[in-house]
Design a protein around this motif. Structure first.
Motif, PDB file in Angstrom:
ATOM      1  N   TYR A   6       0.839  -1.189   0.000  1.00 47.84           N
ATOM      2  CA  TYR A   6       0.000   0.000   0.000  1.00 47.84           C
ATOM      3  C   TYR A   6       0.880   1.246   0.000  1.00 47.84           C
ATOM      4  CZ  TYR A   6      -3.756  -3.180   1.353  1.00 47.84           C
ATOM      5  OH  TYR A   6      -4.668  -4.203   1.396  1.00 47.84           O
ATOM      6  N   ASN A   7       0.570   2.191  -0.871  1.00 48.32           N
ATOM      7  CA  ASN A   7       1.279   3.464  -0.930  1.00 48.32           C
ATOM      8  C   ASN A   7       0.499   4.511  -0.140  1.00 48.32           C
ATOM      9  OD1 ASN A   7       3.461   2.661  -2.572  1.00 48.32           O
ATOM     10  ND2 ASN A   7       2.204   2.861  -4.390  1.00 48.32           N
ATOM     11  N   VAL A   8       1.217   5.186   0.769  1.00 46.72           N
ATOM     12  CA  VAL A   8       0.617   6.178   1.653  1.00 46.72           C
ATOM     13  C   VAL A   8       1.349   7.498   1.478  1.00 46.72           C
ATOM     14  CG1 VAL A   8       0.034   6.745   4.044  1.00 46.72           C
ATOM     15  CG2 VAL A   8       0.177   4.343   3.336  1.00 46.72           C
ATOM     16  N   LEU A   9       0.596   8.574   1.292  1.00 43.94           N
ATOM     17  CA  LEU A   9       1.169   9.909   1.219  1.00 43.94           C
ATOM     18  C   LEU A   9       0.703  10.702   2.432  1.00 43.94           C
ATOM     19  CD1 LEU A   9       2.733  12.140  -0.291  1.00 43.94           C
ATOM     20  CD2 LEU A   9       0.595  12.677  -1.498  1.00 43.94           C
ATOM     21  N   PHE A  10       1.684  11.192   3.207  1.00 44.11           N
ATOM     22  CA  PHE A  10       1.402  12.062   4.347  1.00 44.11           C
ATOM     23  C   PHE A  10       1.616  13.504   3.890  1.00 44.11           C
ATOM     24  CE2 PHE A  10       2.498   8.072   6.397  1.00 44.11           C
ATOM     25  CZ  PHE A  10       1.473   7.944   7.325  1.00 44.11           C
ATOM     26  N   ILE A  11       0.610  14.344   4.131  1.00 49.74           N
ATOM     27  CA  ILE A  11       0.665  15.733   3.669  1.00 49.74           C
ATOM     28  C   ILE A  11       0.628  16.692   4.852  1.00 49.74           C
ATOM     29  CG2 ILE A  11      -0.589  17.530   2.417  1.00 49.74           C
ATOM     30  CD1 ILE A  11      -1.631  15.413   0.583  1.00 49.74           C
ATOM     31  N   CYS A  12       1.462  17.701   4.746  1.00 48.02           N
ATOM     32  CA  CYS A  12       1.457  18.824   5.660  1.00 48.02           C
ATOM     33  C   CYS A  12       1.825  20.052   4.840  1.00 48.02           C
ATOM     34  CB  CYS A  12       2.455  18.592   6.787  1.00 48.02           C
ATOM     35  SG  CYS A  12       2.073  19.541   8.258  1.00 48.02           S
ATOM     36  N   THR A  13       1.512  21.201   5.306  1.00 46.34           N
ATOM     37  CA  THR A  13       1.756  22.406   4.513  1.00 46.34           C
ATOM     38  C   THR A  13       3.223  22.536   4.116  1.00 46.34           C
ATOM     39  OG1 THR A  13      -0.097  23.503   5.589  1.00 46.34           O
ATOM     40  CG2 THR A  13       1.462  24.904   4.416  1.00 46.34           C
ATOM     41  N   GLY A  14       4.133  22.532   5.098  1.00 49.81           N
ATOM     42  CA  GLY A  14       5.546  22.775   4.813  1.00 49.81           C
ATOM     43  C   GLY A  14       6.370  21.547   4.501  1.00 49.81           C
ATOM     44  N   ASN A  15       5.861  20.362   4.783  1.00 49.09           N
ATOM     45  CA  ASN A  15       6.603  19.108   4.590  1.00 49.09           C
ATOM     46  C   ASN A  15       8.006  19.228   5.165  1.00 49.09           C
ATOM     47  OD1 ASN A  15       8.025  17.167   1.935  1.00 49.09           O
ATOM     48  ND2 ASN A  15       6.909  16.352   3.660  1.00 49.09           N
ATOM     49  N   SER A  16       8.064  19.649   6.435  1.00 50.14           N
ATOM     50  CA  SER A  16       9.367  19.797   7.085  1.00 50.14           C
ATOM     51  C   SER A  16       9.470  19.043   8.399  1.00 50.14           C
ATOM     52  CB  SER A  16       9.669  21.278   7.336  1.00 50.14           C
ATOM     53  OG  SER A  16       8.775  21.811   8.293  1.00 50.14           O
ATOM     54  N   SER A  41       1.889  21.227   0.626  1.00 49.06           N
ATOM     55  CA  SER A  41       1.218  22.132  -0.305  1.00 49.06           C
ATOM     56  C   SER A  41       2.085  23.356  -0.583  1.00 49.06           C
ATOM     57  CB  SER A  41      -0.136  22.558   0.264  1.00 49.06           C
ATOM     58  OG  SER A  41       0.023  23.154   1.539  1.00 49.06           O
ATOM     59  N   HIS A  42       2.858  23.763   0.391  1.00 45.78           N
ATOM     60  CA  HIS A  42       3.799  24.884   0.268  1.00 45.78           C
ATOM     61  C   HIS A  42       5.093  24.478   0.977  1.00 45.78           C
ATOM     62  CE1 HIS A  42      -0.186  26.761  -0.182  1.00 45.78           C
ATOM     63  NE2 HIS A  42       0.436  27.498  -1.091  1.00 45.78           N
ATOM     64  N   PRO A  43       5.863  23.568   0.390  1.00 42.07           N
ATOM     65  CA  PRO A  43       7.041  23.033   1.074  1.00 42.07           C
ATOM     66  C   PRO A  43       8.063  24.116   1.425  1.00 42.07           C
ATOM     67  CG  PRO A  43       7.045  22.407  -1.237  1.00 42.07           C
ATOM     68  CD  PRO A  43       5.728  23.060  -0.963  1.00 42.07           C
ATOM     69  N   THR A  44       8.681  23.946   2.586  1.00 42.23           N
ATOM     70  CA  THR A  44       9.695  24.895   3.047  1.00 42.23           C
ATOM     71  C   THR A  44      11.011  24.720   2.301  1.00 42.23           C
ATOM     72  OG1 THR A  44      10.510  23.409   4.764  1.00 42.23           O
ATOM     73  CG2 THR A  44       8.723  24.933   5.386  1.00 42.23           C
ATOM     74  N   GLY A  45      11.208  23.546   1.725  1.00 40.54           N
ATOM     75  CA  GLY A  45      12.454  23.281   1.020  1.00 40.54           C
ATOM     76  C   GLY A  45      13.528  22.675   1.901  1.00 40.54           C
ATOM     77  N   PRO A  61      16.132   5.763  10.790  1.00 41.25           N
ATOM     78  CA  PRO A  61      17.060   6.434   9.881  1.00 41.25           C
ATOM     79  C   PRO A  61      16.643   7.887   9.631  1.00 41.25           C
ATOM     80  CG  PRO A  61      16.284   4.360   8.948  1.00 41.25           C
ATOM     81  CD  PRO A  61      15.484   4.607  10.178  1.00 41.25           C
ATOM     82  N   THR A  62      17.621   8.726   9.375  1.00 44.27           N
ATOM     83  CA  THR A  62      17.350  10.146   9.137  1.00 44.27           C
ATOM     84  C   THR A  62      17.848  10.606   7.773  1.00 44.27           C
ATOM     85  OG1 THR A  62      19.435  10.786  10.178  1.00 44.27           O
ATOM     86  CG2 THR A  62      17.480  10.700  11.601  1.00 44.27           C
ATOM     87  N   GLU A  63      18.366   9.713   6.974  1.00 42.71           N
ATOM     88  CA  GLU A  63      18.921  10.085   5.672  1.00 42.71           C
ATOM     89  C   GLU A  63      17.868  10.033   4.568  1.00 42.71           C
ATOM     90  OE1 GLU A  63      22.120  11.130   5.276  1.00 42.71           O
ATOM     91  OE2 GLU A  63      22.227  10.940   7.454  1.00 42.71           O
ATOM     92  N   GLY A  64      18.030  10.898   3.586  1.00 42.12           N
ATOM     93  CA  GLY A  64      17.232  10.824   2.371  1.00 42.12           C
ATOM     94  C   GLY A  64      15.921  11.577   2.386  1.00 42.12           C
ATOM     95  N   TYR A  65      15.576  12.233   3.465  1.00 43.64           N
ATOM     96  CA  TYR A  65      14.314  12.971   3.517  1.00 43.64           C
ATOM     97  C   TYR A  65      14.511  14.357   2.934  1.00 43.64           C
ATOM     98  CZ  TYR A  65      12.976   9.119   6.410  1.00 43.64           C
ATOM     99  OH  TYR A  65      12.725   7.858   6.856  1.00 43.64           O
ATOM    100  N   ARG A  66      13.468  14.817   2.231  1.00 39.90           N
ATOM    101  CA  ARG A  66      13.531  16.164   1.669  1.00 39.90           C
ATOM    102  C   ARG A  66      12.131  16.747   1.648  1.00 39.90           C
ATOM    103  NH1 ARG A  66      12.027  16.406  -3.807  1.00 39.90           N
ATOM    104  NH2 ARG A  66      11.622  14.355  -4.697  1.00 39.90           N
ATOM    105  N   SER A  67      12.071  18.062   1.745  1.00 40.78           N
ATOM    106  CA  SER A  67      10.810  18.785   1.681  1.00 40.78           C
ATOM    107  C   SER A  67      10.442  18.964   0.211  1.00 40.78           C
ATOM    108  CB  SER A  67      10.977  20.141   2.368  1.00 40.78           C
ATOM    109  OG  SER A  67       9.807  20.897   2.263  1.00 40.78           O
ATOM    110  N   LYS A  68       9.241  18.490  -0.167  1.00 45.51           N
ATOM    111  CA  LYS A  68       8.851  18.517  -1.581  1.00 45.51           C
ATOM    112  C   LYS A  68       7.368  18.838  -1.727  1.00 45.51           C
ATOM    113  CE  LYS A  68       9.054  13.639  -0.920  1.00 45.51           C
ATOM    114  NZ  LYS A  68       9.420  13.938   0.457  1.00 45.51           N
ATOM    115  N   SER A  69       7.013  19.248  -2.917  1.00 46.29           N
ATOM    116  CA  SER A  69       5.640  19.632  -3.216  1.00 46.29           C
ATOM    117  C   SER A  69       4.766  18.402  -3.475  1.00 46.29           C
ATOM    118  CB  SER A  69       5.612  20.526  -4.459  1.00 46.29           C
ATOM    119  OG  SER A  69       4.271  20.777  -4.849  1.00 46.29           O
TER     120      SER A  69
END
Length: 170
Positions: A6-16, A41-45, A61-69
């Motif tokens: 199952y593919n799950v997308l978690f959404i938050c405004t800044g994705n940070s 929706s408005h990622p902080t980057g 793990p803490t590697e590989g995460y990024r803020s994205k749209s």
């Protein structure tokens, strides 16, 4: 016969912070049955460093995460999503893109730890609390008998999970 992933997308405004932590928690706890992603929706980057510290605190793990749209997940070649879960109140009130595959959605609002004020220790406690709330909700979702629930029942259960799972202890 292989079990469905199952593919799950978690959404938050800044994705940070919250959505990043939820992505990490679901990928860890889902043991390959679930593949989690996060977007804003408005990622902080950038990923909030305290969110990464909370993941370290949970031995994740803490590697590989990024803020994205979230636009990355509304493309024709995007992963087909089964679930879209908003984890902040701002994102829940926004008009979302049309997701390929018509995924099931629910709101799992969690207070924004990045908005917390106070000492470094107090701010970190807010990140721990948010991570523990998300962890508990994800555990509840993973315990659902997905293959045996009809769509209406599953939708109800996902929404109920968003109203519970709040914890302040490990």
């Amino acid at each position: 016969m292989t079990e469905k992933t199952y593919n799950v997308l978690f959404i938050c405004t800044g994705n940070s912070a919250r959505s990043i932590m939820a992505e990490a928690l679901m990928n860890h706890a889902g043991h390959g049955r679930f593949k989690a992603f996060s977007a804003g929706s408005h990622p902080t980057g950038k990923v909030n460093p305290l969110a990464l510290q909370a993941l370290t605190w949970l031995h994740l793990p803490t590697e590989g995460y990024r803020s994205k749209s979230w636009d990355e997940f509304a493309q024709p070649d995007s992963p087909r999503l089964d679930f879209v879960l908003t984890v902040c109140d701002n994102a829940a009130g926004e008009v979302c893109p049309v997701w390929p595959g018509q995924p099931m959605s629910a709101h799992w609002g969690v207070p924004d730890p990045a908005a917390a004020e106070g000492s470094d220790e107090e701010r970190m406690r807010h990140f721990h609390d948010a991570a523990l709330t998300l962890k508990r909700r994800i555990e509840l979702m993973l315990a659902l008998p997905l293959a045996r629930l009809d769509a209406l029942s599953l939708q109800h259960e996902l929404r109920e999970i968003g109203k519970t799972g709040k914890t302040a202890a490990v």
